[in-house]
Design a protein around this motif. Structure first.
Motif, short mmCIF file in Angstrom:
data_model
loop_
_atom_site.label_atom_id
_atom_site.label_comp_id
_atom_site.label_asym_id
_atom_site.label_seq_id
_atom_site.Cartn_x
_atom_site.Cartn_y
_atom_site.Cartn_z
N UNK A 3 -0.92 -26.62 113.99
CA UNK A 3 -2.04 -25.93 113.34
C UNK A 3 -3.20 -26.89 113.17
N UNK A 4 -4.36 -26.34 112.85
CA UNK A 4 -5.57 -27.14 112.66
C UNK A 4 -6.09 -26.87 111.26
N UNK A 5 -6.39 -27.97 110.59
CA UNK A 5 -6.89 -27.83 109.23
C UNK A 5 -8.33 -28.29 109.19
N UNK A 6 -9.22 -27.42 108.69
CA UNK A 6 -10.62 -27.79 108.63
C UNK A 6 -10.88 -28.77 107.51
N UNK A 7 -11.81 -29.70 107.76
CA UNK A 7 -12.16 -30.67 106.73
C UNK A 7 -13.65 -30.91 106.82
N UNK A 8 -14.43 -29.93 106.42
CA UNK A 8 -15.89 -30.06 106.47
C UNK A 8 -16.38 -30.10 107.88
N UNK A 9 -17.08 -31.18 108.24
CA UNK A 9 -17.64 -31.30 109.57
C UNK A 9 -16.58 -31.67 110.60
N UNK A 10 -15.39 -31.96 110.14
CA UNK A 10 -14.32 -32.36 111.05
C UNK A 10 -13.19 -31.36 110.98
N UNK A 11 -12.20 -31.57 111.82
CA UNK A 11 -10.98 -30.77 111.74
C UNK A 11 -9.81 -31.70 112.02
N UNK A 12 -8.66 -31.36 111.41
CA UNK A 12 -7.50 -32.20 111.60
C UNK A 12 -6.47 -31.42 112.41
N UNK A 13 -6.03 -32.02 113.51
CA UNK A 13 -5.00 -31.39 114.33
C UNK A 13 -3.66 -31.84 113.80
N UNK A 14 -2.79 -30.90 113.47
CA UNK A 14 -1.43 -31.27 113.05
C UNK A 14 -0.50 -30.93 114.20
N UNK A 15 0.17 -31.96 114.68
CA UNK A 15 1.00 -31.78 115.88
C UNK A 15 2.43 -31.43 115.48
N UNK A 16 3.20 -30.95 116.44
CA UNK A 16 4.58 -30.52 116.17
C UNK A 16 5.42 -31.66 115.62
N UNK A 17 5.11 -32.89 116.01
CA UNK A 17 5.91 -34.02 115.52
C UNK A 17 5.37 -34.54 114.19
N UNK A 18 4.43 -33.82 113.58
CA UNK A 18 3.95 -34.21 112.27
C UNK A 18 2.73 -35.12 112.30
N UNK A 19 2.40 -35.62 113.51
CA UNK A 19 1.24 -36.50 113.59
C UNK A 19 -0.03 -35.71 113.31
N UNK A 35 -3.34 -17.73 121.47
CA UNK A 35 -2.14 -17.83 120.63
C UNK A 35 -2.39 -18.42 119.24
N UNK A 36 -3.61 -18.88 119.01
CA UNK A 36 -3.92 -19.47 117.70
C UNK A 36 -4.63 -18.45 116.81
N UNK A 37 -4.26 -18.43 115.54
CA UNK A 37 -4.76 -17.41 114.61
C UNK A 37 -5.43 -18.09 113.43
N UNK A 38 -6.58 -17.58 113.07
CA UNK A 38 -7.26 -18.08 111.86
C UNK A 38 -6.61 -17.39 110.67
N UNK A 39 -5.88 -18.14 109.83
CA UNK A 39 -5.20 -17.50 108.70
C UNK A 39 -5.91 -17.76 107.38
N UNK A 40 -6.86 -18.68 107.42
CA UNK A 40 -7.49 -19.12 106.17
C UNK A 40 -8.79 -19.77 106.56
N UNK A 41 -9.74 -19.85 105.65
CA UNK A 41 -11.00 -20.46 106.05
C UNK A 41 -10.82 -21.91 106.49
N UNK A 42 -9.71 -22.50 106.08
CA UNK A 42 -9.48 -23.89 106.46
C UNK A 42 -8.31 -24.09 107.42
N UNK A 43 -7.69 -22.96 107.88
CA UNK A 43 -6.52 -23.14 108.73
C UNK A 43 -6.52 -22.24 109.96
#
Lengths: 232, 653
Positions: free
Chosen positions: A147-163, A181-189
């Motif tokens: 999943x991808x987590x938004x962080x303002x001007x950036x975004x954080x990619x969370x990988x299957x191995x936790x990285x 296959x990717x779904x926006x479930x939240x303004x930050x996710x």
């Protein structure tokens, strides 16, 4: 919308600029041109951009590096090139569109629409996300992104191995590049839908999505009902 | 020795060598091994002869020694006798010098006459008589042996039980009076005279005109029914006849290929080999179809043995040339004294010089072919195997260079042809690859000019022009058409006049001027000869490279072509003026604040890209190994120097 055109054919650059003005109209905040990448560098230092229209010959190592560096930026990239056989490769690296030369106004308009419209999406052929790390560009396979987590001007990619990998693009821009296959479930996710195990609606109106690895992510109230239906 | 056994001499060391003009110790030593061989060959019969001489002293009538004819004759001519009917036996031969017609009578007592071998009669010693007896078995065991075949270079009269059956030439007591006969002659014995029991054969003979320089000469006498004798001769003629035809055709085919298809030395040598072999076999076959006088026989044999030696020399020359042995010219020159020495060491007057030379040459060929196989030369193995088999066959029966020579030489010959075929096959493959490369280059040239980067960018520019400045668009389309017309004209050529090339360059520059909105120009120095031939798009490609990698200075992108000539070479200096574009300086996307991993310094070759690869391939295609190309950054731009050596081609201006 701030646009930068990198094109060394003056008449084609002129045509791109003309079309951009006509298509974007008032939405166009600024448009600048560069015939050389060193010039583009100076332009970028002056102020950030939203869209790079890039004429790129992807042959050879330099071309690939430039493409990766470009797509790792905070802006969207649209390639305008005569070398259509390179389109697939460009899409894999996460460009928003590939406009083959010679191009019509309509074709450029559809490319710009992908970038400017709210639900605008890339062709969905991206296989990699380019992230800048310790001054280098690294490629992350999209298949590994949970999943991808938004962080303002950036975004954080969370990988299957936790990285976790930080990307220069905003969550919106990344979502536009990610395959369906990717779904926006939240303004930050934005989450890989196939990784969602269950949706929970707990007391206190907290909605959550439980992933197969146990992670719980918040679900936006407005999105919950729609997602519930989709979940079946 | 010679296959027919007609005329020969014992080797050195034998008792009959008195007439040899130069007998020295070295020569005798060198021939020791051979002498031993030959001595061993006839040791049995000599022992028999000694026994006969011993019994001569006894007063009683000495007993006859009966043997099958095949047992009387030495090994190398035995095959002639092996077919004679088993019921036939010959007694020992008796010899007497002098002349008396009574000696033809069967009842004459020749017990005191010397026992000799019939192939060992003194030559040029006046008239001699030879007598021996033929014993026939019971009637009814096969056809009566009513035929006699005699092969000799002597003149003779033949008597059977006192009856003269015929003669060949006229024997006489002086060379002037003697008339040479035929080498091979046939006589029939009247049926009344060939019943069972003993018959006396008497031969009155002389040999002034035999032609052979040897101290002795001999007779081969076959008694059988005439049909068998004829078929023996036909069998003997079969192989040389076949061989002559085969070798002649191979030789002729090789020479035709040499003169019309490929002027290579190996084909010439193969042709020589075929014709030398064919000539030799024709001479061998000729004897059986066309009877010739006895005094021709010696020169014929000399020619044949020379041809055998020649085939050996041609074989070793073929192998040396075919496998491109280093210093092969010197090796061949160096072999000449070896061959001379071999010829000199050969037993005198046996016509074996040729076969000895052949044996030595075959050994040399084997060494060379083995060297080629060791160096992994293509086609070496067929040659090694062929020459080796021939060498082994020759070692088994070294001295018969006539009847079976073809069969012995055949493996080496086939090996050589196979080796040549492998080489021709390789060359055809190479030629095909070259042709393929040429068409690939043509395709590459066309692709370069319809490649999307050039063509589609031009079209995109034209579209913009049509909308904004239609007049310019027409100009650009015309220039594009002009360039493609020139291209269509030169694309299929390997070399084009420099004038056409410059035209192509200028058309391209005109297009680029319109596209890039800078003035692109090509200046040609006075030393340029527009008739010089160059590969198509040679400088065109350099211009493309310059436009890609260099930035115009003050709105001008300038190119300059100069040439310098020295004896047999021309040197083109192509200068592209401009500043290196940032892509050249810094292959990173600096504006995006990304630092890419340091790019290792690439060798010039890998930075060349398709353009320079195309140029190099074209130069190699047209001037294989005779060109050089160097590029360097100079003040103000990039200089490319192309040098081509030994240019003779000139086109039409």
């Amino acid at each position: 919308m701030r646009v930068l055109i990198v094109e060394d054919e003056p008449l084609i650059a002129q045509r791109l600029e003309r079309f951009c003005r006509e298509i974007l109209g008032e939405k166009l905040e600024s448009i600048r041109g560069a015939t050389l990448l060193s010039e583009a560098s100076a332009r970028l230092d002056e102020s950030p951009i939203d869209l790079l229209l890039l004429d790129l010959n992807l042959h050879g190592r330099d071309g690939m590096e430039l493409l990766q560096a470009s797509v790792a930026g905070s802006f969207h990239t649209v390639i305008v090139s005569a070398n259509t056989e390179q389109a697939l490769r460009a899409f894999e690296f996460g460009v928003m569109d590939f406009v083959p030369k010679p191009f019509s106004k309509e074709r450029l308009a559809s490319a710009l629409a992908r970038v400017t419209e709210r639900d605008g999406r890339a062709a969905g052929a991206a296989k990699f996300l380019a992230v800048k790390k310790y001054g280098k560009v690294e490629l992350v396979e999209i298949d590994r992104v949970l999943y991808v987590e938004g962080a303002g001007a950036y975004a954080e990619l969370v990988l299957a191995d936790g990285r976790r990998e930080l990307h220069d693009k905003t969550l919106e821009k990344l979502h536009a590049l990610l395959p369906p296959g990717f779904e926006r479930i939240h303004k930050s996710f934005v989450v890989r839908w196939s990784a969602v195990k269950a949706l929970h609606a707990s007391e206190g109106s907290r909605h959550e999505a439980e992933l197969r690895n146990g992670t719980r992510l918040p679900v936006g109230r407005t999105r919950y009902k729609e997602l519930r239906e989709k979940f079946g | 020795m010679n296959g027919s056994g007609i005329a020969w001499t014992r080797a050195a060391g034998g008792g009959t060598l008195g007439g040899v003009p130069r007998v020295d110790l070295l020569r005798l030593l060198a021939l020791a091994a051979l002498s031993a061989l030959v001595a061993g060959d006839s040791a049995g019969s000599e022992a028999g002869a000694r026994a006969a001489v011993a019994s001569e002293v006894s007063p009683a009538r000495s007993p006859r020694i009966w043997k099958r004819p095949v047992e009387w004759y030495p090994g190398y001519i035995r095959r002639w006798f092996s077919a004679l009917p088993p019921r036939l036996q010959y007694s020992e031969s008796r010899f007497h010098h002098g002349d008396d017609e009574r000696w033809a009578q069967p009842g004459w007592n020749d017990d005191q006459w010397a026992v000799v071998e019939p192939w060992d009669l003194p030559a040029r010693a006046g008239i001699d008589w030879l007598r021996f007896r033929v014993r026939m078995g019971a009637k009814g065991s096969g056809p009566p042996p009513g035929g006699i075949m005699i092969s000799t270079v002597r003149a003779y009269e033949l008597f059977w039980d006192g009856v003269q059956l015929g003669r060949s030439g006229v024997p006489a007591n002086s060379a002037a009076a003697e008339v040479p006969g035929q080498v091979d002659d046939w006589f029939s014995v009247p049926a009344s005279l060939c019943g069972p029991g003993e018959h006396v054969v008497a031969i009155r003979t002389s040999s002034y005109r035999c032609g052979f320089p040897a101290a002795t000469s001999g007779l081969r006498i076959l008694v059988d029914d005439p049909a068998t004798l004829r078929s023996m001769v036909l069998r003997e003629a079969f192989l040389p006849t076949v061989a002559a035809g085969a070798l002649f055709m191979i030789g002729l085919a090789s020479l035709i290929m040499w003169s019309l298809a490929a002027r290579r030395a190996t084909l010439l040598l193969l042709g020589g080999l075929g014709l030398a072999g064919a000539t030799m076999q024709v001479l061998q076959a000729f004897r059986w179809f066309f009877v010739y006088p006895a005094d021709w026989h010696y020169p014929v044999l000399v020619v044949m043995t020379s041809l055998v030696g020649l085939q050996g020399i041609l074989t070793v020359a073929f192998v040396l040339v075919h496998f491109q042995a280093p210093r092969r010219g010197w090796l061949l020159v160096g072999l000449a004294p070896v061959f001379a020495l071999v010829a000199w060491l050969s037993p005198e007057r046996q016509n074996l010089e040729g076969v000895r030379i052949f044996a030595v040459a075959l050994g040399g060929s084997l060494v060379c072919a083995g060297w080629a196989a060791w160096r992994r030369r293509r086609g070496a193995w067929p040659a090694v195997v062929g020459v080796a088999v021939s060498t082994v066959l020759l070692a088994f029966e070294a001295e018969d260079y006539r009847a079976s020579f073809f069969l012995k030489f055949l493996p080496a010959f086939v090996g050589m042809i196979a080796s040549l075929a492998v080489q021709l096959h390789d060359e055809r493959k190479h030629a095909l690859a070259v042709r393929l490369a040429a068409s690939r280059l043509e395709l590459e040239l066309l692709k370069k000019n319809v490649q999307p980067h050039f063509l589609l960018n031009t079209l995109a520019t034209i579209i913009e022009m049509i909308e904004q400045e239609p007049k310019l668009a027409v100009g650009l389309i015309e220039e594009l058409a002009h360039e493609f017309r020139i291209l269509a004209r030169v694309a299929g050529e390997k070399l084009i006049p420099l004038g056409h090339e410059l035209e192509l360059c200028r058309a391209h520059l005109a297009i680029m001027s319109l596209r890039k909105r800078v003035r692109c120009s090509l200046e040609v120095a006075p030393g340029i000869d527009e008739r010089d031939l160059v590969p198509p798009a040679l400088f065109h490609t350099l211009i493309e490279n310059g436009l890609t990698h260099l930035l115009p200075r003050d709105g001008v992108q300038r190119f300059e072509l100069g040439a310098a000539r020295k004896a047999g070479r021309v040197c083109y200096m192509f200068l592209a003026f401009g500043d290196p574009s940032d892509r050249e300086r810094e292959p990173t996307f600096a504006p995006l604040n990304v630092t890419l991993p340091p790019v290792p310094a690439k060798p010039a070759a890998s930075r060349e890209g398709t353009g320079l690869r195309y140029i190099k391939a074209r130069l190699e295609e047209s001037f294989p190994g005779r060109w050089s190309l160097a590029g360097e950054m100079v003040a103000g731009g990039w200089q490319t120097v192309i040098e081509v050596k030994n240019r003779t081609e000139r086109g039409n201006p």
